[in-house]
Design an enzyme around this catalytic site. Structure first.
Site, short mmCIF file in Angstrom:
data_model
loop_
_atom_site.label_atom_id
_atom_site.label_comp_id
_atom_site.label_asym_id
_atom_site.label_seq_id
_atom_site.Cartn_x
_atom_site.Cartn_y
_atom_site.Cartn_z
N LYS A 120 -4.85 -10.05 -6.11
CA LYS A 120 -6.18 -10.29 -5.53
C LYS A 120 -7.19 -9.29 -6.07
O LYS A 120 -6.81 -8.16 -6.45
CB LYS A 120 -6.12 -10.25 -4.00
CG LYS A 120 -5.88 -8.89 -3.43
CD LYS A 120 -6.10 -8.83 -1.92
CE LYS A 120 -5.86 -7.41 -1.44
NZ LYS A 120 -6.06 -7.12 -0.07
N LYS B 215 -10.58 -3.35 -4.19
CA LYS B 215 -11.25 -2.08 -4.45
C LYS B 215 -10.27 -1.07 -5.04
O LYS B 215 -10.67 -0.12 -5.69
CB LYS B 215 -11.76 -1.47 -3.12
CG LYS B 215 -12.83 -2.25 -2.45
CD LYS B 215 -13.05 -1.75 -1.00
CE LYS B 215 -13.35 -2.90 -0.07
NZ LYS B 215 -13.60 -2.58 1.30
N LYS C 220 0.82 -1.22 0.00
CA LYS C 220 0.00 0.00 0.00
C LYS C 220 0.85 1.26 0.00
O LYS C 220 0.46 2.27 -0.59
CB LYS C 220 -0.95 0.01 1.20
CG LYS C 220 -2.09 -0.97 1.04
CD LYS C 220 -3.29 -0.57 1.87
CE LYS C 220 -4.45 -1.51 1.58
NZ LYS C 220 -5.56 -1.36 2.50
P1 TYM Z 1 -10.88 -5.39 3.83
O1 TYM Z 1 -11.84 -4.29 4.10
O2 TYM Z 1 -9.81 -5.15 2.82
O3 TYM Z 1 -11.66 -6.69 3.39
C1 TYM Z 1 -12.76 -7.18 4.13
C2 TYM Z 1 -12.74 -8.71 4.11
O4 TYM Z 1 -12.78 -9.18 2.77
C3 TYM Z 1 -11.69 -10.08 2.54
N1 TYM Z 1 -11.22 -9.91 1.15
C4 TYM Z 1 -11.02 -10.93 0.31
N2 TYM Z 1 -11.19 -12.26 0.47
C5 TYM Z 1 -10.90 -13.04 -0.60
N3 TYM Z 1 -10.47 -12.55 -1.80
C6 TYM Z 1 -10.29 -11.22 -1.99
N4 TYM Z 1 -9.88 -10.74 -3.15
C7 TYM Z 1 -10.56 -10.35 -0.90
N5 TYM Z 1 -10.50 -8.99 -0.74
C8 TYM Z 1 -10.90 -8.76 0.53
C9 TYM Z 1 -10.61 -9.65 3.53
O5 TYM Z 1 -9.72 -10.69 3.79
C10 TYM Z 1 -11.46 -9.27 4.73
O6 TYM Z 1 -11.77 -10.42 5.49
N6 TYM Z 1 -7.77 -5.08 7.74
C11 TYM Z 1 -9.04 -5.62 7.30
C12 TYM Z 1 -10.23 -5.13 8.11
C13 TYM Z 1 -10.11 -5.32 9.58
C14 TYM Z 1 -10.29 -6.54 10.29
C15 TYM Z 1 -10.13 -6.19 11.66
C16 TYM Z 1 -10.56 -7.84 9.89
C17 TYM Z 1 -9.85 -4.34 10.50
N7 TYM Z 1 -9.87 -4.86 11.75
C18 TYM Z 1 -10.22 -7.17 12.67
C19 TYM Z 1 -10.65 -8.81 10.90
C20 TYM Z 1 -10.50 -8.46 12.26
C21 TYM Z 1 -9.28 -5.17 5.85
O7 TYM Z 1 -8.74 -4.20 5.40
O8 TYM Z 1 -10.23 -5.90 5.19
#
Ligand code: TYM
Length: 334
Positions: free
Chosen positions: A198, A201, A114
Site C-alpha cells: 500500500k 508514509k 510494523k
Molecule cells: P492512518 O493514519 O494510517 O491513515 C489514515 C486513513 O487513511 C487511510 N489510508 C489509505 N487508504 C487507501 N490507500 C492507502 N494506501 C491508505 N493509506 C492510509 C487509512 O485506512 C485511514 O482511514 N489506525 C488508523 C487511525 C485511527 C482510526 C481510529 C481510524 C485511529 N483511531 C478510529 C478510524 C477510527 C491509522 O493509522 O490510519
C-alpha cells in the site's frame, strides 16, 4: 444511515499526508460531513506508539488539521480535535484492554508488519494500538467509520470488543456495532514503486507516493517514474491480473476522473502507459496542488489551527464525558 448515526474517524499525525489518505479517507470524510454528524480526530496517541520527536509531533498535528481543512472539512460542521486532548480515550482504552483478548490482538497483521522481525523490541503501545482505536470509536458510540481497506481488520476487532462489552456487562445494544465505510472502487491505493504494497508514509522512497504538498513538478516526475508495464494497455480488465502497478495507475485515474475502469480501458487500449501517465499527471496536478498550497497557507497561522482543535476538544469532551459516565457505571467503577 439514520438520524442517530454518528461518524468517527482518525488520522495519524506522522508527517505529510498522501494520495492514499486522500482517496481512502479524507474525500469520504468531506462528503459525509454534508449528511451526518461527524467527528474527525488527529490520533496523536496512536502516533507515539512509534517514537516521535516532540517538536515534529506538535508540527505534524497542526499539519494534519491543515490537511483536513484544505481538503474541505469545515470545523463548523465537523468536530475536529486531537486525541490526547480528550482524556476519555485513554481511560476507555484501559477498560477495553481488559475486555479485549490477547488472542485477538495476536491476529492483527498491522502489528506484525510494523513490529518487523524483532517483536520483543516493539512498544507495548504498538501491540495494544487496536484497543485504543476501538476506544476512539466507542467513546462516541460511533455507528459508522470511514477508513481505507488497510484498517478493516482493526474495525472488525472494534466490533468484537463492542459486542463482548455488551455481553460481559449485560447491556445489549449499549455500544452500537460500528460499520466500516470503505471506498468501493479504490479501497487501497498502492505504492507507485511496488503495486503489491500500500502507498504509505513509512516507505523509504518518496517516489512511492504522491504527497498532498507535492509540487506539480514532483507529481509529474513521480508519475513518470512510476512502475507500470512494458506492454501496451490491454483491452480488458482480465489481462491486468498480475500487473498490480498498471492496475493501480488505472484505478487512481478512474477514481479522480470519475470515469469507470471499463470505459478507460476501452478508450486507451493499445496505447503505451506513457499516454495514461501524462493524463494522470495532469489530473493529479489539478486536484492535488491546490490542496497542497492551501495546507502551506493554513500553516502560516498556527494559532488559527490551535483554535480549531480547542473548539473541537470542547465539543468532543461533552459527548465523551456523558458516555464515559455510563461506561464507568456499567463496569462498576465508582
Ligand atoms: P492512518 O493514519 O494510517 O491513515 C489514515 C486513513 O487513511 C487511510 N489510508 C489509505 N487508504 C487507501 N490507500 C492507502 N494506501 C491508505 N493509506 C492510509 C487509512 O485506512 C485511514 O482511514 N489506525 C488508523 C487511525 C485511527 C482510526 C481510529 C481510524 C485511529 N483511531 C478510529 C478510524 C477510527 C491509522 O493509522 O490510519
Amino acid at each position: 444511515m439514520t438520524k442517530k448515526d454518528l461518524v468517527f474517524s482518525g488520522v495519524q499525525p506522522t508527517g505529510n499526508l498522501h494520495l492514499g489518505n486522500y482517496l481512502g479517507a479524507l474525500k469520504n470524510f468531506v462528503s459525509l460531513q454534508k449528511k451526518k454528524e461527524c467527528i474527525y480526530c488527529v490520533v496523536d496517541l496512536h502516533a507515539i506508539t512509534i517514537f516521535q520527536k516532540p517538536e515534529e509531533l506538535r508540527n505534524n498535528v497542526l499539519e494534519t488539521v491543515a490537511s483536513f481543512i484544505a481538503t474541505g472539512l469545515d470545523p463548523n460542521k465537523s468536530v475536529i480535535f486531537n486525541q490526547s486532548s480528550v482524556s476519555g480515550h485513554s481511560e476507555l482504552a484501559w477498560i477495553l484492554n481488559c475486555v479485549s483478548k490477547i488472542g485477538w490482538l495476536n491476529r492483527m497483521t498491522q502489528f506484525k508488519d510494523k513490529a518487523g522481525t524483532d517483536k520483543e523490541k516493539a512498544s507495548v503501545g504498538l501491540y495494544i494500538y487496536p484497543n485504543l482505536m476501538a476506544a476512539d470509536i466507542l467513546l462516541y458510540k460511533a455507528t459508522h467509520v470511514p477508513v481505507g481497506a488497510d484498517q478493516k481488520q482493526h474495525l472488525e476487532l472494534a466490533r468484537d470488543i463492542a459486542q463482548k462489552f455488551n455481553n460481559d456487562f449485560k447491556c445489549k445494544d449499549f455500544f452500537p456495532i460500528p460499520e466500516p465505510l470503505i471506498p468501493k472502487n479504490i479501497s487501497r491505493v498502492m505504492s507507485l514503486r511496488d503495486g503489491t504494497k500500500k502507498m504509505s508514509k513509512s516507505e523509504d522512497s518518496d517516489y512511492s507516493r504522491i504527497n498532498l504538498k507535492d509540487s506539480a513538478d514532483e507529481i509529474s516526475k513521480k508519475i513518470k517514474k512510476a512502475k507500470s508495464d512494458s506492454q501496451v494497455i490491454p483491452d480488458n480488465l482480465k489481462e491486468l491480473e498480475g500487473k498490480p502497478e498498471a492496475l493501480n495507475l488505472l484505478t487512481i485515474y478512474s477514481e479522480i476522473s470519475k470515469i469507470s475502469l471499463e470505459k478507460i480501458i476501452n478508450e486507451m487500449a493499445g496505447k503505451e502507459y506513457s499516454h495514461l501517465k501524462l493524463r494522470l499527471s495532469e489530473l493529479l496536478i489539478s486536484e492535488i496542488t491546490p490542496v497542497g498550497k492551501e495546507i502551506v497557507k493554513l500553516l502560516e497561522d498556527k494559532s488559527h489551527l490551535t483554535k480549531i482543535l480547542k473548539k473541537g476538544k470542547e465539543k468532543a469532551s461533552i459527548i465523551a464525558e456523558e458516555n464515559l459516565k455510563n461506561i464507568r457505571e456499567k463496569v462498576g467503577l465508582i
